[in-house]
Scaffold this motif. Structure first.
Motif, PDB file in Angstrom:
ATOM      1  N   THR A  16      39.327  22.588  31.264  1.00 23.29           N
ATOM      2  CA  THR A  16      40.255  22.651  32.412  1.00 23.29           C
ATOM      3  C   THR A  16      41.479  21.800  32.103  1.00 23.29           C
ATOM      4  OG1 THR A  16      38.470  23.108  33.948  1.00 23.29           O
ATOM      5  CG2 THR A  16      40.506  22.228  34.884  1.00 23.29           C
ATOM      6  N   ARG A  17      42.550  22.495  31.786  1.00 26.97           N
ATOM      7  CA  ARG A  17      43.793  21.815  31.404  1.00 26.97           C
ATOM      8  C   ARG A  17      44.693  21.589  32.612  1.00 26.97           C
ATOM      9  NH1 ARG A  17      45.577  25.583  26.349  1.00 26.97           N
ATOM     10  NH2 ARG A  17      44.241  24.644  24.762  1.00 26.97           N
ATOM     11  N   ALA A  18      45.626  20.684  32.438  1.00 26.11           N
ATOM     12  CA  ALA A  18      46.722  20.558  33.410  1.00 26.11           C
ATOM     13  C   ALA A  18      47.580  21.816  33.288  1.00 26.11           C
ATOM     14  CB  ALA A  18      47.554  19.313  33.098  1.00 26.11           C
ATOM     15  N   ARG A  20      50.892  23.745  34.417  1.00 30.74           N
ATOM     16  CA  ARG A  20      52.206  23.503  35.029  1.00 30.74           C
ATOM     17  C   ARG A  20      53.072  24.755  35.082  1.00 30.74           C
ATOM     18  NH1 ARG A  20      51.398  18.940  31.698  1.00 30.74           N
ATOM     19  NH2 ARG A  20      50.972  17.045  32.901  1.00 30.74           N
ATOM     20  N   MET A 105      56.843  21.201  31.252  1.00 26.94           N
ATOM     21  CA  MET A 105      57.387  20.332  32.301  1.00 26.94           C
ATOM     22  C   MET A 105      58.686  20.907  32.868  1.00 26.94           C
ATOM     23  SD  MET A 105      55.790  17.586  33.161  1.00 26.94           S
ATOM     24  CE  MET A 105      54.641  16.355  32.605  1.00 26.94           C
ATOM     25  N   PHE A 108      57.861  23.779  35.039  1.00 28.82           N
ATOM     26  CA  PHE A 108      57.186  23.261  36.240  1.00 28.82           C
ATOM     27  C   PHE A 108      58.212  22.818  37.280  1.00 28.82           C
ATOM     28  CE2 PHE A 108      54.425  19.398  37.613  1.00 28.82           C
ATOM     29  CZ  PHE A 108      53.758  20.138  38.565  1.00 28.82           C
ATOM     30  N   VAL A 156      47.504  20.799  38.671  1.00 27.39           N
ATOM     31  CA  VAL A 156      47.621  19.509  37.990  1.00 27.39           C
ATOM     32  C   VAL A 156      47.703  18.395  39.031  1.00 27.39           C
ATOM     33  CG1 VAL A 156      50.126  19.886  37.725  1.00 27.39           C
ATOM     34  CG2 VAL A 156      49.012  18.157  36.335  1.00 27.39           C
ATOM     35  N   LEU A 157      47.002  17.301  38.728  1.00 32.08           N
ATOM     36  CA  LEU A 157      47.095  16.109  39.573  1.00 32.08           C
ATOM     37  C   LEU A 157      48.414  15.420  39.246  1.00 32.08           C
ATOM     38  CD1 LEU A 157      44.253  13.416  39.840  1.00 32.08           C
ATOM     39  CD2 LEU A 157      46.662  12.826  39.816  1.00 32.08           C
ATOM     40  N   THR A 158      49.243  15.173  40.249  1.00 35.57           N
ATOM     41  CA  THR A 158      50.506  14.479  39.993  1.00 35.57           C
ATOM     42  C   THR A 158      50.720  13.356  41.003  1.00 35.57           C
ATOM     43  OG1 THR A 158      52.007  15.665  41.453  1.00 35.57           O
ATOM     44  CG2 THR A 158      51.526  16.716  39.344  1.00 35.57           C
ATOM     45  N   GLY A 159      51.647  12.479  40.625  1.00 28.46           N
ATOM     46  CA  GLY A 159      52.008  11.367  41.520  1.00 28.46           C
ATOM     47  C   GLY A 159      53.501  11.264  41.735  1.00 28.46           C
ATOM     48  N   TRP A 160      54.178  12.396  41.667  1.00 28.19           N
ATOM     49  CA  TRP A 160      55.640  12.357  41.734  1.00 28.19           C
ATOM     50  C   TRP A 160      56.204  12.508  43.146  1.00 28.19           C
ATOM     51  CZ3 TRP A 160      56.588  15.677  36.741  1.00 28.19           C
ATOM     52  CH2 TRP A 160      56.638  14.804  35.644  1.00 28.19           C
ATOM     53  N   VAL A 196      40.544  20.841  25.981  1.00 31.91           N
ATOM     54  CA  VAL A 196      41.498  19.735  26.115  1.00 31.91           C
ATOM     55  C   VAL A 196      41.397  18.827  24.891  1.00 31.91           C
ATOM     56  CG1 VAL A 196      41.451  19.805  28.636  1.00 31.91           C
ATOM     57  CG2 VAL A 196      39.873  18.297  27.420  1.00 31.91           C
ATOM     58  N   ARG A 198      41.397  15.014  23.507  1.00 31.54           N
ATOM     59  CA  ARG A 198      41.176  13.644  23.960  1.00 31.54           C
ATOM     60  C   ARG A 198      40.903  12.760  22.746  1.00 31.54           C
ATOM     61  NH1 ARG A 198      43.243  15.708  27.892  1.00 31.54           N
ATOM     62  NH2 ARG A 198      42.183  16.153  29.865  1.00 31.54           N
TER      63      ARG A 198
HETATM   64  C1  LIG Z   1      46.304   9.625  37.425  1.00 32.88           C
HETATM   65  C2  LIG Z   1      47.046  10.830  36.909  1.00 32.88           C
HETATM   66  C3  LIG Z   1      48.404  10.953  37.190  1.00 32.88           C
HETATM   67  C4  LIG Z   1      49.116  12.064  36.734  1.00 32.88           C
HETATM   68  N1  LIG Z   1      50.427  12.202  37.082  1.00 32.88           N
HETATM   69  C5  LIG Z   1      51.112  13.307  36.693  1.00 32.88           C
HETATM   70  C6  LIG Z   1      52.453  13.535  37.134  1.00 32.88           C
HETATM   71  O1  LIG Z   1      53.015  12.775  37.924  1.00 32.88           O
HETATM   72  N2  LIG Z   1      53.076  14.657  36.696  1.00 32.88           N
HETATM   73  C7  LIG Z   1      52.470  15.562  35.882  1.00 32.88           C
HETATM   74  O2  LIG Z   1      53.089  16.574  35.537  1.00 32.88           O
HETATM   75  N3  LIG Z   1      51.193  15.385  35.447  1.00 32.88           N
HETATM   76  C8  LIG Z   1      50.499  14.284  35.846  1.00 32.88           C
HETATM   77  N4  LIG Z   1      49.187  14.113  35.453  1.00 32.88           N
HETATM   78  C9  LIG Z   1      48.546  15.093  34.562  1.00 32.88           C
HETATM   79  C10 LIG Z   1      48.343  14.508  33.166  1.00 32.88           C
HETATM   80  O3  LIG Z   1      49.585  14.380  32.531  1.00 32.88           O
HETATM   81  C11 LIG Z   1      47.401  15.426  32.374  1.00 32.88           C
HETATM   82  O4  LIG Z   1      46.181  15.509  33.050  1.00 32.88           O
HETATM   83  C12 LIG Z   1      47.175  14.899  30.974  1.00 32.88           C
HETATM   84  O5  LIG Z   1      48.358  14.927  30.243  1.00 32.88           O
HETATM   85  C13 LIG Z   1      46.111  15.683  30.242  1.00 32.88           C
HETATM   86  O6  LIG Z   1      46.484  17.019  30.202  1.00 32.88           O
HETATM   87  P1  LIG Z   1      45.383  18.117  29.807  1.00 32.88           P
HETATM   88  O7  LIG Z   1      44.262  17.926  30.771  1.00 32.88           O
HETATM   89  O8  LIG Z   1      46.055  19.447  29.948  1.00 32.88           O
HETATM   90  O9  LIG Z   1      44.948  17.804  28.441  1.00 32.88           O
HETATM   91  C14 LIG Z   1      48.452  13.042  35.941  1.00 32.88           C
HETATM   92  C15 LIG Z   1      47.079  12.913  35.687  1.00 32.88           C
HETATM   93  C16 LIG Z   1      46.371  11.843  36.182  1.00 32.88           C
HETATM   94  C17 LIG Z   1      44.882  11.770  35.932  1.00 32.88           C
END
Ligand SMILES: Cc1cc2nc3c(=O)[nH]c(=O)nc-3n(C[C@H](O)[C@H](O)[C@H](O)COP(=O)(O)O)c2cc1C
Length: 232
Positions: A16-18, A20, A105, A108, A156-160, A196, A198
């Motif tokens: 399960t990838r991020a 965008r 990005m 996105f 995707v989990l983000t904090g923006w 993914v 890691r």
């Molecule tokens: C705590 C946390 C904060 C994150 N914040 C952002 C963010 O603000 N913007 C974004 O595009 N991705 C964000 N991500 C996604 C990560 O960049 C992403 O899960 C990581 O690069 C691994 O990508 P993959 O699972 O596709 O390998 C966040 C992930 C986590 C766990």
């Protein structure tokens, strides 16, 4: 929808990838309901269940919230692009991992308003901010992403959201006791999920003492690795 509810649990965890790059097609309400039901199966401290999910779709107020978030996401990416050197070196090679990440990005943030669903994962605070409080909301966010994956979606989990949080709170009438823990865009992936990357297990698993090698902890054949993140 190319749902794949038969995906084995461990395969889902490993692939399960991020996501965008997200198509604008709406997510049917029955699928959204299934995703949120599985999110809410996650554990929380003393089973208090302080997580709340504010779902932004296509109504007028949600569209206004997405427009605010789009601004914040563009600013967030502009900061990251500068601070993490996305305008130099391997990031300029579109075939490198960093170059691909940069392109994803860009897509996105440029298409943020068209993302069909944005979930604000919130946490009802019953006491002052506490270092452990996220542990009662982030497992639910990961469940949400895994459930979405099982149904053929991604996110995707983000904090923006931070730079527009106060405007967002006013617009959506979010009470003071609810912290916004994450903003999670969701929809049908235009790209693909997949293994993914890691760190190797040897770097992150210790056996009985900090730094002690765990010789039984072995990455399965074919595991893909990612190096340590940039300093920013
Ligand atoms: C705590 C946390 C904060 C994150 N914040 C952002 C963010 O603000 N913007 C974004 O595009 N991705 C964000 N991500 C996604 C990560 O960049 C992403 O899960 C990581 O690069 C691994 O990508 P993959 O699972 O596709 O390998 C966040 C992930 C986590 C766990």
């Amino acid at each position: 929808m190319d749902a794949d509810e038969s995906i084995p649990l461990l395969d889902g965890l490993a692939t399960t990838r991020a996501i965008r790059r997200i198509a604008p097609d709406p997510i049917p309400e029955s699928d959204l309901s299934t995703i949120l039901w599985h999110a809410t199966r996650a554990p929380s401290g003393t089973n208090r269940q302080p997580a709340r999910f504010l779902v932004l779709r296509a109504d007028e107020r949600s569209r206004a919230a997405k427009a605010l978030l789009a601004r914040a996401f563009r600013d967030g990416w502009a900061d990251k692009r500068r601070d993490a050197s996305y305008d130099a070196g391997s990031a300029l090679d579109p075939t490198s991992p960093k170059g691909r990440s940069r392109a994803a990005m860009e897509y996105f943030v440029e298409h943020f308003e068209q993302i069909p669903v944005v979930v604000l994962a919130c946490l009802i605070r019953r006491r002052r901010p506490h270092p452990f409080e996220g542990a009662s909301v982030y497992p639910a966010v990961q469940n949400l992403l895994l459930a979405a994956r099982a149904l053929g979606y991604g996110g995707v989990l983000t904090g923006w959201h931070g730079s527009v949080e106060s405007e967002l709170r006013t617009l959506l009438e979010i009470p003071d006791e609810a912290a916004i823990a994450a903003t999670v865009p969701l929809g049908r992936p235009l790209g693909h999920h997949g293994p993914v990357r890691r760190l190797p297990l040897t770097d992150v698993v210790f056996d009985g003492g900090w730094g002690a090698h765990a010789d039984w902890a072995v990455d399965p054949p074919g595991t893909r690795f990612a190096g340590p993140p940039p300093p920013h």
